[in-house]
Design an enzyme around this catalytic site. Structure first.
Site, mmCIF file in Angstrom:
data_model
loop_
_atom_site.group_PDB
_atom_site.id
_atom_site.type_symbol
_atom_site.label_atom_id
_atom_site.label_comp_id
_atom_site.label_asym_id
_atom_site.label_seq_id
_atom_site.Cartn_x
_atom_site.Cartn_y
_atom_site.Cartn_z
ATOM 1 N N ASP A 67 7.821 100.877 24.096
ATOM 2 C CA ASP A 67 8.690 101.350 23.034
ATOM 3 C C ASP A 67 8.590 102.853 22.852
ATOM 4 O OD1 ASP A 67 6.098 101.347 21.928
ATOM 5 O OD2 ASP A 67 6.460 99.497 20.827
ATOM 6 N N ASN A 136 1.999 92.474 10.802
ATOM 7 C CA ASN A 136 2.968 91.415 10.510
ATOM 8 C C ASN A 136 3.273 90.569 11.741
ATOM 9 O OD1 ASN A 136 4.494 93.172 12.023
ATOM 10 N ND2 ASN A 136 6.045 93.561 10.451
ATOM 11 N N HIS A 138 4.113 91.809 14.796
ATOM 12 C CA HIS A 138 5.039 92.355 15.787
ATOM 13 C C HIS A 138 4.306 92.699 17.083
ATOM 14 C CE1 HIS A 138 4.284 96.599 14.005
ATOM 15 N NE2 HIS A 138 3.868 96.668 15.261
ATOM 16 N N GLU A 143 10.039 93.150 15.259
ATOM 17 C CA GLU A 143 9.638 92.793 13.909
ATOM 18 C C GLU A 143 9.965 91.333 13.600
ATOM 19 O OE1 GLU A 143 7.848 94.769 12.364
ATOM 20 O OE2 GLU A 143 8.536 96.842 12.336
#
Length: 242
Positions: A67, A136, A138, A143
């Site tokens: 990313d 979370n 990811h 996400e």
């Protein structure tokens, strides 16, 4: 999954580096999927040391990064291209043309995403994908949500992710709101996945990802579907698995 828990961070990092080095020794033209963030820094340090001691070469290898932030100026200290140059690329013998990071400044981000997917298809499949995990769940910047995108795409970063990354920026206001990320389907195409997590703050999400239900609300839980995953944890991150 092959889950290893370590008492000492140096042992975790050296084991991760050893797995990557063994791949390069047996397959010099390997394609490595690389990650940024704090989790892989020790692994990159050990790989650099191994290279300097003549134990591993990157000369024929190719890399694709997961990313990149959208909108950071070229050379920005917190861009993921800068991160990779600083922590690995400039210290080993990899050919710069063989290192690939999404272009978060592309004039046409959709076209950049499509081109990145084509690149992965052309040079891949990825032999080993290195991953961290967000609080979370990811992976990459995928996400949680009711559904996930399979290929490379632009994602809106949730507030929790931006807050977690704010420690690298002068203020939360300077953390980008978007990123370009490989999709989960692209990640799962890798022949082997190496997931690394450190710290007590990752214990709950590690437990959820590795033992909980498989759901897009925890993207890392989809790793349970992969046939070849190695998980490296320190004692704190693996604390709830016992």
């Amino acid at each position: 999954m092959n889950i290893w828990t370590f008492e000492h961070e140096e042992d975790l990092s050296s084991t991760g580096a050893g797995i990557i080095a063994s791949l390069l020794q047996s397959k010099p033209r390997a394609v490595l999927g690389l990650a940024t963030g704090s989790s892989p820094v020790g692994i990159y340090r050990h790989l650099t040391d191994m290279h300097q001691r003549g134990l591993v070469s990157f000369a024929q290898a190719s890399t694709v990064n997961l990313d990149e932030y959208v909108g950071l100026p070229e050379g920005h200290p917190e861009s993921y291209r800068t991160f990779m140059n600083h922590h690995l690329f400039q210290h080993v013998d990899i050919q710069p043309a063989n290192t690939h990071v999404p272009d978060g400044n592309a004039a046409d981000l959709e076209a950049e995403c499509a081109a990145y997917d084509r690149l992965i298809d052309e040079i891949g499949p990825v032999d080993l994908q290195l991953l961290g995990i967000g609080h979370n769940g990811h992976i990459g910047f995928n996400e949680p949500g009711p559904s996930l995108v399979g290929g490379t795409h632009v994602v809106e970063l949730v507030e929790q992710t931006r807050q977690a990354n704010a420690r690298f920026f002068p203020s939360i206001d300077e953390v980008p709101a978007q990123a370009v990320t490989m999709g989960v389907a692209s990640i799962l195409k890798a022949r082997q996945i190496l997931l690394v997590a450190r710290g007590a703050d990752k214990a709950e999400i590690i437990h959820r990802a590795l033992t909980g239900p498989i759901t897009t609300e925890c993207p890392a839980s989809l790793l349970q579907c992969h046939p070849n995953v190695v998980v490296l944890l320190d004692r704190e991150a693996g604390g709830l698995l016992r």
